[in-house]
Design a protein around this motif. Sequence first.
Motif, PDB file in Angstrom:
ATOM      1  N   ILE A  19       0.819  -1.206   0.000  1.00  0.00           N
ATOM      2  CA  ILE A  19       0.000   0.000   0.000  1.00  0.00           C
ATOM      3  C   ILE A  19       0.859   1.265   0.000  1.00  0.00           C
ATOM      4  CG2 ILE A  19      -1.922  -1.136   1.134  1.00  0.00           C
ATOM      5  CD1 ILE A  19      -0.970   0.048   3.772  1.00  0.00           C
ATOM      6  N   THR A  20       2.128   1.105   0.340  1.00  0.00           N
ATOM      7  CA  THR A  20       3.023   2.272   0.369  1.00  0.00           C
ATOM      8  C   THR A  20       3.772   2.465  -0.941  1.00  0.00           C
ATOM      9  OG1 THR A  20       4.797   0.912   1.309  1.00  0.00           O
ATOM     10  CG2 THR A  20       3.329   2.041   2.854  1.00  0.00           C
ATOM     11  N   THR A  21       3.451   1.671  -1.970  1.00  0.00           N
ATOM     12  CA  THR A  21       4.147   1.791  -3.252  1.00  0.00           C
ATOM     13  C   THR A  21       3.763   3.103  -3.923  1.00  0.00           C
ATOM     14  OG1 THR A  21       4.087  -0.613  -3.492  1.00  0.00           O
ATOM     15  CG2 THR A  21       4.611   0.676  -5.449  1.00  0.00           C
ATOM     16  N   SER A  22       4.746   3.818  -4.421  1.00  0.00           N
ATOM     17  CA  SER A  22       4.495   5.112  -5.062  1.00  0.00           C
ATOM     18  C   SER A  22       3.889   4.911  -6.444  1.00  0.00           C
ATOM     19  CB  SER A  22       5.797   5.902  -5.174  1.00  0.00           C
ATOM     20  OG  SER A  22       6.722   5.211  -5.993  1.00  0.00           O
ATOM     21  N   ASP A  23       3.356   5.991  -6.994  1.00  0.00           N
ATOM     22  CA  ASP A  23       2.778   5.928  -8.330  1.00  0.00           C
ATOM     23  C   ASP A  23       3.829   5.572  -9.373  1.00  0.00           C
ATOM     24  OD1 ASP A  23       0.371   6.603  -7.258  1.00  0.00           O
ATOM     25  OD2 ASP A  23       0.528   8.760  -7.724  1.00  0.00           O
ATOM     26  N   PHE A  24       5.028   6.089  -9.202  1.00  0.00           N
ATOM     27  CA  PHE A  24       6.096   5.782 -10.152  1.00  0.00           C
ATOM     28  C   PHE A  24       6.419   4.286 -10.141  1.00  0.00           C
ATOM     29  CE2 PHE A  24      10.649   5.076 -10.882  1.00  0.00           C
ATOM     30  CZ  PHE A  24      10.756   5.517 -12.197  1.00  0.00           C
ATOM     31  N   MET A  25       6.522   3.679  -8.956  1.00  0.00           N
ATOM     32  CA  MET A  25       6.825   2.257  -8.868  1.00  0.00           C
ATOM     33  C   MET A  25       5.666   1.420  -9.404  1.00  0.00           C
ATOM     34  SD  MET A  25       9.856   1.828  -7.953  1.00  0.00           S
ATOM     35  CE  MET A  25       9.685   0.065  -7.790  1.00  0.00           C
ATOM     36  N   GLN A  26       4.446   1.854  -9.157  1.00  0.00           N
ATOM     37  CA  GLN A  26       3.312   1.116  -9.706  1.00  0.00           C
ATOM     38  C   GLN A  26       3.344   1.127 -11.234  1.00  0.00           C
ATOM     39  OE1 GLN A  26      -0.269   2.774  -8.091  1.00  0.00           O
ATOM     40  NE2 GLN A  26       0.108   2.028  -6.002  1.00  0.00           N
ATOM     41  N   HIS A  27       3.633   2.293 -11.802  1.00  0.00           N
ATOM     42  CA  HIS A  27       3.719   2.383 -13.266  1.00  0.00           C
ATOM     43  C   HIS A  27       4.870   1.527 -13.797  1.00  0.00           C
ATOM     44  CE1 HIS A  27       3.420   4.210 -17.248  1.00  0.00           C
ATOM     45  NE2 HIS A  27       4.747   4.349 -17.213  1.00  0.00           N
ATOM     46  N   THR A  28       6.011   1.571 -13.102  1.00  0.00           N
ATOM     47  CA  THR A  28       7.173   0.787 -13.551  1.00  0.00           C
ATOM     48  C   THR A  28       6.906  -0.709 -13.440  1.00  0.00           C
ATOM     49  OG1 THR A  28       8.640   2.575 -12.843  1.00  0.00           O
ATOM     50  CG2 THR A  28       9.634   0.421 -13.215  1.00  0.00           C
ATOM     51  N   ASN A  29       6.304  -1.143 -12.340  1.00  0.00           N
ATOM     52  CA  ASN A  29       6.002  -2.563 -12.174  1.00  0.00           C
ATOM     53  C   ASN A  29       4.987  -3.045 -13.203  1.00  0.00           C
ATOM     54  OD1 ASN A  29       7.773  -2.812 -10.024  1.00  0.00           O
ATOM     55  ND2 ASN A  29       6.199  -2.443  -8.471  1.00  0.00           N
ATOM     56  N   TYR A  30       4.003  -2.208 -13.494  1.00  0.00           N
ATOM     57  CA  TYR A  30       3.025  -2.589 -14.521  1.00  0.00           C
ATOM     58  C   TYR A  30       3.705  -2.736 -15.875  1.00  0.00           C
ATOM     59  CZ  TYR A  30      -0.767  -2.220 -17.875  1.00  0.00           C
ATOM     60  OH  TYR A  30      -1.620  -2.444 -18.939  1.00  0.00           O
ATOM     61  N   GLN A  31       4.618  -1.815 -16.186  1.00  0.00           N
ATOM     62  CA  GLN A  31       5.334  -1.902 -17.461  1.00  0.00           C
ATOM     63  C   GLN A  31       6.195  -3.156 -17.523  1.00  0.00           C
ATOM     64  OE1 GLN A  31       7.231   1.730 -18.703  1.00  0.00           O
ATOM     65  NE2 GLN A  31       8.874   0.628 -19.779  1.00  0.00           N
ATOM     66  N   ARG A  32       6.906  -3.464 -16.434  1.00  0.00           N
ATOM     67  CA  ARG A  32       7.731  -4.681 -16.400  1.00  0.00           C
ATOM     68  C   ARG A  32       6.875  -5.932 -16.496  1.00  0.00           C
ATOM     69  NH1 ARG A  32      11.067  -4.563 -11.135  1.00  0.00           N
ATOM     70  NH2 ARG A  32      11.689  -6.609 -11.964  1.00  0.00           N
ATOM     71  N   ALA A  33       5.723  -5.936 -15.823  1.00  0.00           N
ATOM     72  CA  ALA A  33       4.832  -7.095 -15.882  1.00  0.00           C
ATOM     73  C   ALA A  33       4.309  -7.302 -17.293  1.00  0.00           C
ATOM     74  CB  ALA A  33       3.681  -6.914 -14.899  1.00  0.00           C
ATOM     75  N   LEU A  34       3.941  -6.214 -17.951  1.00  0.00           N
ATOM     76  CA  LEU A  34       3.438  -6.323 -19.324  1.00  0.00           C
ATOM     77  C   LEU A  34       4.533  -6.803 -20.270  1.00  0.00           C
ATOM     78  CD1 LEU A  34       0.914  -5.905 -20.979  1.00  0.00           C
ATOM     79  CD2 LEU A  34       1.586  -3.523 -21.335  1.00  0.00           C
ATOM     80  N   GLU A  35       5.750  -6.333 -20.074  1.00  0.00           N
ATOM     81  CA  GLU A  35       6.869  -6.802 -20.908  1.00  0.00           C
ATOM     82  C   GLU A  35       7.096  -8.294 -20.729  1.00  0.00           C
ATOM     83  OE1 GLU A  35       9.522  -2.650 -20.875  1.00  0.00           O
ATOM     84  OE2 GLU A  35      10.079  -4.369 -19.622  1.00  0.00           O
ATOM     85  N   GLY A  36       7.055  -8.772 -19.483  1.00  0.00           N
ATOM     86  CA  GLY A  36       7.257 -10.197 -19.243  1.00  0.00           C
ATOM     87  C   GLY A  36       6.162 -11.045 -19.846  1.00  0.00           C
ATOM     88  N   GLU A  37       4.917 -10.611 -19.738  1.00  0.00           N
ATOM     89  CA  GLU A  37       3.811 -11.378 -20.311  1.00  0.00           C
ATOM     90  C   GLU A  37       3.888 -11.412 -21.835  1.00  0.00           C
ATOM     91  OE1 GLU A  37       1.538 -13.182 -18.832  1.00  0.00           O
ATOM     92  OE2 GLU A  37       2.367 -12.736 -16.853  1.00  0.00           O
ATOM     93  N   LEU A  38       4.248 -10.285 -22.439  1.00  0.00           N
ATOM     94  CA  LEU A  38       4.383 -10.258 -23.897  1.00  0.00           C
ATOM     95  C   LEU A  38       5.522 -11.152 -24.362  1.00  0.00           C
ATOM     96  CD1 LEU A  38       3.809  -6.474 -24.688  1.00  0.00           C
ATOM     97  CD2 LEU A  38       2.308  -8.386 -25.264  1.00  0.00           C
ATOM     98  N   ALA A  39       6.644 -11.150 -23.639  1.00  0.00           N
ATOM     99  CA  ALA A  39       7.770 -12.017 -24.011  1.00  0.00           C
ATOM    100  C   ALA A  39       7.368 -13.486 -23.918  1.00  0.00           C
ATOM    101  CB  ALA A  39       8.971 -11.729 -23.110  1.00  0.00           C
ATOM    102  N   THR A  40       6.634 -13.860 -22.882  1.00  0.00           N
ATOM    103  CA  THR A  40       6.184 -15.246 -22.748  1.00  0.00           C
ATOM    104  C   THR A  40       5.232 -15.626 -23.872  1.00  0.00           C
ATOM    105  OG1 THR A  40       6.396 -15.060 -20.342  1.00  0.00           O
ATOM    106  CG2 THR A  40       5.077 -16.876 -21.198  1.00  0.00           C
ATOM    107  N   THR A  41       4.355 -14.708 -24.238  1.00  0.00           N
ATOM    108  CA  THR A  41       3.408 -14.986 -25.323  1.00  0.00           C
ATOM    109  C   THR A  41       4.122 -15.127 -26.658  1.00  0.00           C
ATOM    110  OG1 THR A  41       1.741 -13.696 -24.125  1.00  0.00           O
ATOM    111  CG2 THR A  41       1.302 -14.185 -26.436  1.00  0.00           C
ATOM    112  N   ILE A  42       5.103 -14.265 -26.918  1.00  0.00           N
ATOM    113  CA  ILE A  42       5.828 -14.337 -28.200  1.00  0.00           C
ATOM    114  C   ILE A  42       6.629 -15.630 -28.284  1.00  0.00           C
ATOM    115  CG2 ILE A  42       7.663 -13.248 -29.556  1.00  0.00           C
ATOM    116  CD1 ILE A  42       6.677 -10.559 -28.503  1.00  0.00           C
TER     117      ILE A  42
END
Length: 538
Positions: free
Chosen positions: A120-143
Amino acid sequence: MTDRLPAPVRRVTDTFKAFTPGQKAVTIFAVIALIVGGYFFATWAAKPSYQILFNNLSTKDASAIVEALQKSGASYELANDGSTILVPRDQVNALRLQLSGEGLPNDEGTGYSLLDQQGITTSDFMQHTNYQRALEGELATTIKSIDGVEAATVRLVMPQKDVFADDQSKPTASVLVASKGNGTLTSDQVQSIVHLVASSVEGLDPTQVTVAGADGRLLSSGGGATIGAGGESGTEQQTAAFESRLNNSLQSMLNSLVGPGNAVVTSRVSLDFDQTETRSKKYTADPATPAESESINTETYSGSGTGQGGVLGPDNIQVPNNAGSGQYNNKNEVRNRQLDEVEEVRRNAPGSIEKLDVSVLMNSAVAGSVDPAQIQELLSAAAGIDATRGDTIAVASMPFDTSAANAAQESLTAATAAETEAKQLTLIKTGALLFVVLALIFLAWRANKRAKKRQQLTAEERKHLEDMQAALEAQRRAELDVTTATSMNMNVLESPSMAGQNDEAREERQKEIDQLVKEKPEETAALIRSWLSADSTR
């Protein structure tokens, strides 16, 4: 000792003993070579073929998988600095199921599992960065699940939205893919990757996706154009394919007319890859159709009177004095109608021909009876030449320079003859070597057979040898008696003539025995052993 061996082993041993020292050395060397070759072949055949179990693993996942494989006793190999694990081919599916049941690989630090680690203490910047990293990992697995793709890495640039900014930056993406083995990805597969990434990221346009291979070759540029295997764009590939099909069809027609190698066709085409859209509206042009908008104004006056003088009435109409009784009417009517309307939208697909140029060159030595005008007319119809579009076609007859072709044909003939001669020479060498080997084997077999014949004693030789043995035994006993008599002080004198005869007979028998031993050593030794065994039993 050899008498106790089985008959086949004893036969082989006897044959080996009959070999010359050179034959024995060659035989031992051949046996050692067979044993060493068989050992290496068995080692190679017993070694399992390895296949990738998992690749692009994190250090933590690789360590956990290796530990699980060690516990199960499965053999494995590591590659790519430990990020790839290989196991025997026949165990891949079973091990994948087993490790999946144990939750391996758990892909910690990649994919949407990153979002589970947010507090709950995660900043907006870290949330955006984690979402971007998560999306990159999911796309790499799909490809990576696409057939032909061994590994993939996705990098996204996703600008944060700002409500106070008028101009927002658009997201972009870059994909690095590695194909399996030495294969290459097709244009369709590259386009699939581009649109897959673009459809997974909000606001990402396919033209903003760049795909590159692991060898550094660009597969799809940021403009959305697919790059071919030779570095050509998709438009260049389509143009080259169109020209190749056109040249092949025209060349086939000319080969039927003037023969193969007597005509050359070259075409150059300009294709329009612009996507255009045309909108048009059509209205009914029937003269009987009333107007879209119509206005009707009607005024009437009726009554009695002198009609002289008066004042102006409404609409500047003079009303006479003393008009008496009368009636005035004013009517204004507006009519609007909907006309028939047809709206047409045309979208032109890219790839239409803008201009086509065809040139034909024929060998004048064989095309003298062919009318160039007819050839030009036929080729124009086959190629679809349109003069209004600016297309051109040129047909010419000139003598061909066949020196290079003749030299190439001579070189090919010489190479074929040399190859045939080399094959014949190889066959001759092989036949000669085989003949020499067979001749050596035959000579060795014949020499062995003669040696065996020499070693076998005939009945007469055996009887003669036994007689000599009996004579030697009698002489030995007589000498023993003489020695005994001498020791007992008996004065028994032997005549010199008798002693000389005994010495000569002894020497003659000794020579015969030596000759038999040289010619037939094994048979003589066997006979002497039988005598010794007979003496020992007495």
